[in-house]
Design a protein around this motif. Structure first.
Motif, PDB file in Angstrom:
ATOM      1  N   VAL A 193     -35.549  22.107 -78.172  1.00 39.62           N
ATOM      2  CA  VAL A 193     -35.900  23.288 -77.394  1.00 39.62           C
ATOM      3  C   VAL A 193     -37.349  23.639 -77.703  1.00 39.62           C
ATOM      4  O   VAL A 193     -37.699  23.847 -78.860  1.00 39.62           O
ATOM      5  CB  VAL A 193     -34.995  24.485 -77.746  1.00 39.62           C
ATOM      6  N   GLN A 194     -38.183  23.686 -76.688  1.00 39.36           N
ATOM      7  CA  GLN A 194     -39.551  24.154 -76.876  1.00 39.36           C
ATOM      8  C   GLN A 194     -39.613  25.610 -76.450  1.00 39.36           C
ATOM      9  O   GLN A 194     -39.393  25.945 -75.286  1.00 39.36           O
ATOM     10  CB  GLN A 194     -40.533  23.303 -76.067  1.00 39.36           C
ATOM     11  N   THR A 195     -39.850  26.466 -77.408  1.00 38.59           N
ATOM     12  CA  THR A 195     -39.843  27.896 -77.154  1.00 38.59           C
ATOM     13  C   THR A 195     -40.811  28.553 -78.131  1.00 38.59           C
ATOM     14  O   THR A 195     -41.468  27.871 -78.921  1.00 38.59           O
ATOM     15  CB  THR A 195     -38.416  28.459 -77.294  1.00 38.59           C
ATOM     16  N   ASN A 196     -40.903  29.870 -78.094  1.00 40.19           N
ATOM     17  CA  ASN A 196     -41.844  30.573 -78.961  1.00 40.19           C
ATOM     18  C   ASN A 196     -41.185  30.995 -80.261  1.00 40.19           C
ATOM     19  O   ASN A 196     -39.978  31.227 -80.322  1.00 40.19           O
ATOM     20  CB  ASN A 196     -42.400  31.815 -78.252  1.00 40.19           C
ATOM     21  N   ARG A 197     -41.991  31.131 -81.289  1.00 40.74           N
ATOM     22  CA  ARG A 197     -41.484  31.617 -82.560  1.00 40.74           C
ATOM     23  C   ARG A 197     -40.905  33.021 -82.387  1.00 40.74           C
ATOM     24  O   ARG A 197     -41.433  33.824 -81.628  1.00 40.74           O
ATOM     25  CB  ARG A 197     -42.605  31.661 -83.597  1.00 40.74           C
ATOM     26  N   GLY A 198     -39.823  33.288 -83.094  1.00 40.47           N
ATOM     27  CA  GLY A 198     -39.194  34.595 -83.023  1.00 40.47           C
ATOM     28  C   GLY A 198     -38.182  34.741 -81.900  1.00 40.47           C
ATOM     29  O   GLY A 198     -37.456  35.738 -81.843  1.00 40.47           O
ATOM     30  N   ASN A 199     -38.128  33.774 -80.988  1.00 41.64           N
ATOM     31  CA  ASN A 199     -37.176  33.862 -79.879  1.00 41.64           C
ATOM     32  C   ASN A 199     -35.747  33.573 -80.350  1.00 41.64           C
ATOM     33  O   ASN A 199     -35.533  32.937 -81.372  1.00 41.64           O
ATOM     34  CB  ASN A 199     -37.544  32.885 -78.764  1.00 41.64           C
ATOM     35  N   ARG A 200     -34.803  34.064 -79.565  1.00 44.88           N
ATOM     36  CA  ARG A 200     -33.388  33.784 -79.804  1.00 44.88           C
ATOM     37  C   ARG A 200     -32.926  32.718 -78.812  1.00 44.88           C
ATOM     38  O   ARG A 200     -33.403  32.674 -77.680  1.00 44.88           O
ATOM     39  CB  ARG A 200     -32.534  35.044 -79.646  1.00 44.88           C
ATOM     40  N   ILE A 201     -31.985  31.910 -79.243  1.00 47.41           N
ATOM     41  CA  ILE A 201     -31.420  30.861 -78.398  1.00 47.41           C
ATOM     42  C   ILE A 201     -29.920  31.086 -78.300  1.00 47.41           C
ATOM     43  O   ILE A 201     -29.233  31.234 -79.317  1.00 47.41           O
ATOM     44  CB  ILE A 201     -31.701  29.455 -78.963  1.00 47.41           C
ATOM     45  N   SER A 202     -29.412  31.145 -77.085  1.00 48.53           N
ATOM     46  CA  SER A 202     -27.980  31.300 -76.846  1.00 48.53           C
ATOM     47  C   SER A 202     -27.414  29.972 -76.363  1.00 48.53           C
ATOM     48  O   SER A 202     -28.015  29.298 -75.518  1.00 48.53           O
ATOM     49  CB  SER A 202     -27.735  32.390 -75.794  1.00 48.53           C
ATOM     50  N   ILE A 203     -26.258  29.612 -76.908  1.00 44.80           N
ATOM     51  CA  ILE A 203     -25.649  28.318 -76.605  1.00 44.80           C
ATOM     52  C   ILE A 203     -24.176  28.526 -76.256  1.00 44.80           C
ATOM     53  O   ILE A 203     -23.468  29.286 -76.922  1.00 44.80           O
ATOM     54  CB  ILE A 203     -25.744  27.366 -77.812  1.00 44.80           C
ATOM     55  N   ALA A 204     -23.734  27.867 -75.215  1.00 40.74           N
ATOM     56  CA  ALA A 204     -22.313  27.827 -74.879  1.00 40.74           C
ATOM     57  C   ALA A 204     -21.902  26.378 -74.682  1.00 40.74           C
ATOM     58  O   ALA A 204     -22.635  25.593 -74.069  1.00 40.74           O
ATOM     59  CB  ALA A 204     -22.020  28.626 -73.614  1.00 40.74           C
ATOM     60  N   VAL A 205     -20.744  26.019 -75.184  1.00 44.81           N
ATOM     61  CA  VAL A 205     -20.168  24.694 -74.978  1.00 44.81           C
ATOM     62  C   VAL A 205     -18.880  24.880 -74.184  1.00 44.81           C
ATOM     63  O   VAL A 205     -18.033  25.715 -74.539  1.00 44.81           O
ATOM     64  CB  VAL A 205     -19.874  23.992 -76.316  1.00 44.81           C
ATOM     65  N   VAL A 206     -18.737  24.120 -73.102  1.00 42.32           N
ATOM     66  CA  VAL A 206     -17.572  24.257 -72.226  1.00 42.32           C
ATOM     67  C   VAL A 206     -16.913  22.894 -72.050  1.00 42.32           C
ATOM     68  O   VAL A 206     -17.556  21.931 -71.629  1.00 42.32           O
ATOM     69  CB  VAL A 206     -17.985  24.816 -70.842  1.00 42.32           C
ATOM     70  N   ASP A 207     -15.626  22.816 -72.392  1.00 37.95           N
ATOM     71  CA  ASP A 207     -14.859  21.598 -72.157  1.00 37.95           C
ATOM     72  C   ASP A 207     -14.747  21.385 -70.650  1.00 37.95           C
ATOM     73  O   ASP A 207     -14.309  22.275 -69.916  1.00 37.95           O
ATOM     74  CB  ASP A 207     -13.466  21.743 -72.784  1.00 37.95           C
ATOM     75  N   GLU A 208     -15.125  20.216 -70.174  1.00 36.37           N
ATOM     76  CA  GLU A 208     -15.156  19.976 -68.729  1.00 36.37           C
ATOM     77  C   GLU A 208     -13.766  19.918 -68.109  1.00 36.37           C
ATOM     78  O   GLU A 208     -13.626  20.133 -66.898  1.00 36.37           O
ATOM     79  CB  GLU A 208     -15.923  18.690 -68.423  1.00 36.37           C
ATOM     80  N   LEU A 209     -12.747  19.652 -68.902  1.00 38.62           N
ATOM     81  CA  LEU A 209     -11.392  19.564 -68.353  1.00 38.62           C
ATOM     82  C   LEU A 209     -10.617  20.869 -68.513  1.00 38.62           C
ATOM     83  O   LEU A 209     -10.073  21.396 -67.552  1.00 38.62           O
ATOM     84  CB  LEU A 209     -10.633  18.410 -69.023  1.00 38.62           C
ATOM     85  N   SER A 210     -10.575  21.418 -69.718  1.00 38.14           N
ATOM     86  CA  SER A 210      -9.781  22.624 -69.961  1.00 38.14           C
ATOM     87  C   SER A 210     -10.561  23.910 -69.727  1.00 38.14           C
ATOM     88  O   SER A 210      -9.966  24.982 -69.603  1.00 38.14           O
ATOM     89  CB  SER A 210      -9.263  22.629 -71.401  1.00 38.14           C
TER      90      SER A 210
END
Length: 537
Positions: free
Chosen positions: A497-514
């Motif tokens: 991820v190329q972003t600025n210092r101090g930034n927050r990163i939100s991540i979600a993982v989704v099972d493609e079947l369930s």
């Protein structure tokens, strides 16, 4: 590789090299069931709260068709509030939007002084309250918190902000001063139209700011309200001066201009977004009782124009609150009484749900909630937007940046594996994501078993300026003998991820079947050094 930009929240993603992609087995039939939840306040004809009703006492209609109630509960205010009871209660999101662009200085002080009493009474340790101010720029005055002291400090800062309302009022009064110049009625008509254009533009920008905040609340679970404090948002911006046109020709032109500047579509957009996000809006018109004639009004026409402006604004706020299941406080100086009603709505209501099986397609549906006893009044939002799965995921990724960390059924792990600080403010962050293999759904694919998941990522800076949500996908397969079947086995997936210092990163993982989801949030260190796990907000 692709990139997303949103002012300071710059986000550039690239996935690490991955194994050969596999095709997932086709699923022959799926049924996507959505539970539509409604928060309903019931009163008698005198406005007294009614408790003790059952599911059989309610009727719910979607697009005119009666729906069976499948979920029902009543939230009852505790007889004796206690910290233990409050911690067990479901959290609530309370957003206060202060429109400093339109609020008169003295009116604002009266309203916000009484708002602090509401904060002390209503905000519980499990809640998240935040304050936005708007003055041609949207500012998060106080990020989500249950700390009432911080919220009160934010209210005090909002009180001191310079407002353009007094200048706008004075500008309006000039149209009613004796005209000692030789300017023609045509020139004066152009001046009035220019004024109306400016008012309409401010209304448009204010409506967009409100809609932006409502959109951010979409992925938040539980009871959600917005308290909108304003004197703007007119249904007919500028009508207070356009109605003073001179002569038949100017009057016809003024009527056409009034239609051009009407903000009905903007008000509709606010209510649609609020209902799509499940947010109830409580509107507070800051002018209070006002006065029929002010000492600064040069004549009765000026007083009428000022009252026309207030009436147009109150009409818009009434529409917004009525359609979203809230209340409007207007033409009264007893703001505390209005805030008491909001507090009562938060602590005592019915939660009603029904099952909608129509395919998700981001479509709006009209809702009606009635009690079988027609002497009772049920207040709830008037529409529902069934979000597509992709929209819901993106909403929750955004909410994960702003409010409390989202809860998911998949226990993913995420950490910052390294930071390349070769650039100044912008850095390249390696995110290491661990996905529990036993939480994924595998199906037979020839002689092996295959599964897949998608990763959704967004970033936000210290001012909560947010990037768009982006997506990566990954497929994996195992021979039947090698498929992990006990907890503790994780699939590690890395991306940059190329972003600025101090930034927050939100991540979600989704099972493609369930479609099972997991969420994580990371904090990029503001300064160079060894990265660590994100601090809880």
């Amino acid at each position: 590789m692709w990139r997303l930009t949103a002012i300071a929240a710059f986000l550039l993603l690239s996935a690490a090299a991955s194994p050969q992609q596999v095709e997932l087995p086709a699923i022959t039939e799926t049924l996507d069931v959505t539970i539509v939840n409604l928060d309903v306040v019931v009163t008698d004809r005198n406005g007294n709260r009614v408790h003790g009703l059952t599911a059989e006492d309610f009727e719910v209609f979607e697009n005119g068709l009666k729906q069976p109630v499948t979920n029902f509960s009543e939230v009852v205010p505790a007889a004796v509030p206690s910290a233990a009871v409050e911690l067990d209660d479901p959290p609530r999101a309370i957003v206060i939007f202060i429109d400093n662009l339109s609020l008169d200085f003295f009116n604002r002080k009266r309203v916000l002084t009484q708002l602090t009493g509401f904060l002390r009474k209503a905000v519980r340790p499990v809640d998240e309250a935040m304050i936005f101010t708007w003055n041609r720029r949207l500012t998060i005055e106080v990020p989500p918190t249950a700390d009432v002291a911080l919220l009160e400090e934010g209210v005090q800062r909002a009180m001191k902000e310079v407002s353009a309302a007094a200048m706008r009022q004075q500008q309006m009064r000039t149209f009613f001063q004796p005209d000692l110049s030789t300017s023609s009625s045509r020139i004066r008509a152009l001046d009035r139209r220019r004024f109306a254009q400016e008012v309409a533009h401010d209304v448009e920008q204010t409506a967009k700011a409100i809609t932006s905040v409502l959109s951010r609340m979409s992925g938040v679970d539980g009871r959600k309200i917005m308290i909108l404090v304003t004197e703007g948002l007119q249904l007919e911006p500028g009508s207070e001066v356009l109605g003073t046109a001179e002569g038949a020709a100017e009057e016809a032109e003024a009527s056409a201009a009034a239609r051009d500047y009407a903000s009905h579509d903007l008000i509709d957009s606010i209510t649609r977004t609020a209902n799509a996000s499940g947010v109830t809006i409580y509107s507070v018109h800051g002018a209070g009782t006002g006065s029929a004639v002010d000492v600064e009004d040069p004549d009765l026409l000026a007083a009428m124009a000022r009252n026309t402006s207030a009436a147009s604004s109150i009409a818009a706020l009434s529409v917004i609150s009525d359609r979203t299941g809230g209340l409007v406080t207007a033409r009264t100086g007893a703001f505390a009484r209005g805030f008491d009603q909001i507090a009562a709505d938060l602590s005592g209501y019915y939660s009603i749900g029904y099952r909608a099986t129509i395919a998700r397609k981001d479509g709006e549906r009209k809702l009606e909630v009635h009690t079988r006893d027609r002497d009772l009044v049920a207040r709830a939002r008037r529409s529902f937007v069934d979000r597509s799965m992709e929209s819901e995921i993106e909403d929750r990724v955004v909410a994960n940046l702003l409010f409390a960390p989202q809860r998911g059924s998949m226990p993913i792990r995420a950490r910052i594996g390294g930071i390349d600080g070769s650039r100044r403010a912008q850095v390249s962050v390696t995110v290491e994501l661990q996905v529990p293999i036993t939480a994924l759904t595998f199906l037979p694919a020839g002689e092996s078993y295959a599964a897949g998941f998608s990763v959704f990522i967004a970033a936000a800076d210290s001012r909560d300026t947010m990037s768009e949500v982006s997506e990566l996908s990954q497929r994996l397969s195992f021979a039947a003998a090698d498929l992990p079947r006990t907890p503790g086995a994780y699939y590690t997936y890395s991306f940059d991820v190329q972003t600025n210092r101090g930034n927050r990163i939100s991540i979600a993982v989704v099972d493609e079947l369930s479609k099972v989801m997991g969420f994580a949030r990371l904090q990029v260190p503001a300064r160079s050094g060894t990265p660590g796990r994100p601090r809880a907000r």
